[in-house]
Design a protein around this motif. Structure first.
Motif, short mmCIF file in Angstrom:
data_model
loop_
_atom_site.label_atom_id
_atom_site.label_comp_id
_atom_site.label_asym_id
_atom_site.label_seq_id
_atom_site.Cartn_x
_atom_site.Cartn_y
_atom_site.Cartn_z
N ALA A 20 0.89 -1.10 -0.08
CA ALA A 20 0.13 0.02 0.11
C ALA A 20 0.87 1.26 0.10
O ALA A 20 0.74 2.34 -0.59
N PHE A 21 1.99 1.19 0.88
CA PHE A 21 2.97 2.53 0.78
C PHE A 21 3.39 2.63 -0.49
O PHE A 21 3.65 3.65 -0.91
N TRP A 22 3.86 1.62 -1.12
CA TRP A 22 4.75 1.45 -2.39
C TRP A 22 3.75 1.96 -3.47
O TRP A 22 4.34 2.94 -4.18
N MET A 23 2.60 1.70 -3.51
CA MET A 23 1.65 2.26 -4.56
C MET A 23 1.09 3.81 -4.30
O MET A 23 0.88 4.52 -5.27
N ILE A 24 0.80 4.23 -2.97
CA ILE A 24 0.27 5.41 -2.66
C ILE A 24 1.19 6.52 -2.48
O ILE A 24 0.99 7.49 -2.76
N PHE A 25 2.49 6.05 -2.15
CA PHE A 25 3.69 7.17 -1.70
C PHE A 25 3.64 8.26 -2.86
O PHE A 25 3.89 9.30 -3.16
N PRO A 26 4.02 7.49 -4.36
CA PRO A 26 4.14 8.36 -5.38
C PRO A 26 3.07 9.41 -5.76
O PRO A 26 3.37 10.53 -6.10
N PHE A 27 1.81 9.00 -5.35
CA PHE A 27 0.61 10.13 -5.63
C PHE A 27 0.58 10.90 -4.44
O PHE A 27 0.62 12.18 -4.76
#
Length: 286
Positions: A20-27
């Motif tokens: 979840a962190f890996w996918m949400i952090f860029p946004f």
């Protein structure tokens, strides 16, 4: 045994949290950068929350969003993307629905080879057909926007046909037989009875086709190289120059990225149940 199960659960949730962190952090970082002023973007080390470079207090700036919405090229790019992605989605759904109905419910010679041909269309990378399509566009003298719509059909239509074919196959044959007994033609059975039942598949394929066409960059950059007025929003963002001369418009690019991403997120959240239903259609028999 209980201790081993507890360890597995802990590891599982750690993996979920990491993903979840890996996918949400860029946004999140895109939003964070979009809300910073030029001075805040130059701060070292970078801050995870916009802060005043002098006092260190939390301070949000809207100058990047104002600059984006004052940029005429960006606004034109959004409208071009709406036209291209919208028409691509509409045509894909119409043509794909007819093809999926025929492949899923009708019997005719060449049905299996047709499915393999459709599948083969997804195997070619975009770059391998780009030069040929560009030469074809110039030879036929087709405007950039209509040609982009036709080109995007190469990767939206096969997916649309495959997903909807699976959904049509999962519908009971008795529905089709009952309609024939009542005197309905195959076309009437399709659009009056079967098509309304395929709403999850239509939403799934329509939304994913729209996202693919909305985010496409390579074709759009090439086909609009001689027609700047037809540039879509992805190309407009890539060629963003900013509001200030000799400025690296990092904050404005991030703000533009937020603007074009939020509508897609909202659409996915609204239709997520239908998307899951469409993607899993035909996965279980019986």
């Amino acid at each position: 045994m209980k201790k081993r199960e507890l360890i597995k659960k802990i590891l599982f949730w750690i993996a979920v949290a990491f993903m979840a962190f890996w996918m949400i952090f860029p946004f999140y970082w895109m939003v964070n950068s979009a809300l910073k002023s030029e001075a805040q973007l130059q701060m070292t080390p970078a801050t995870f929350i916009p802060r005043d470079p002098y006092t260190g207090e939390v301070s949000f700036s809207s100058q990047n969003f104002r600059a984006v919405f004052q940029n005429d090229k960006f606004i034109i790019g959004i409208w071009n993307s709406v036209i291209v992605a919208g028409l691509t989605t509409l045509i894909s759904l119409v043509v794909g629905s007819f093809a999926a109905f025929a492949l899923g419910k009708l019997h005719f010679q060449g049905k299996t080879p047709a499915m393999y041909v459709i599948l083969a269309m997804t195997m070619f990378p975009q770059i391998s057909v780009l030069s040929g399509l560009y030469a074809l566009m110039n030879w036929l003298n087709i405007p950039a926007i209509p040609f982009m719509i036709m080109s995007y059909m190469m990767f939206t239509l096969p997916f649309t046909v495959w997903v909807q074919t699976s959904f049509f196959k999962s519908l009971p044959v008795s529905i089709l037989q009952s309609a024939y007994v009542d005197g309905a033609t195959p076309f009437q059975t399709f659009y009056m009875i079967l098509l309304p039942l395929t709403a999850p598949a239509l939403v799934t394929t329509g939304l994913l086709a729209f996202i693919a066409a909305w985010n496409e960059y390579l074709f759009a950059l090439t086909f609009t190289s001689v027609s700047p007025a037809a540039r879509t929003v992805t190309v407009a963002i890539a060629l963003f120059t900013g509001a200030i001369a000799r400025q690296e418009p990092f904050g404005e690019i991030m703000a533009a990225g937020v603007v074009v991403t939020i509508p897609l997120i909202i659409l996915v959240l609204i239709f997520q149940k239908r998307i899951m239903a469409g993607l899993t259609a035909g996965a279980v028999k019986g």
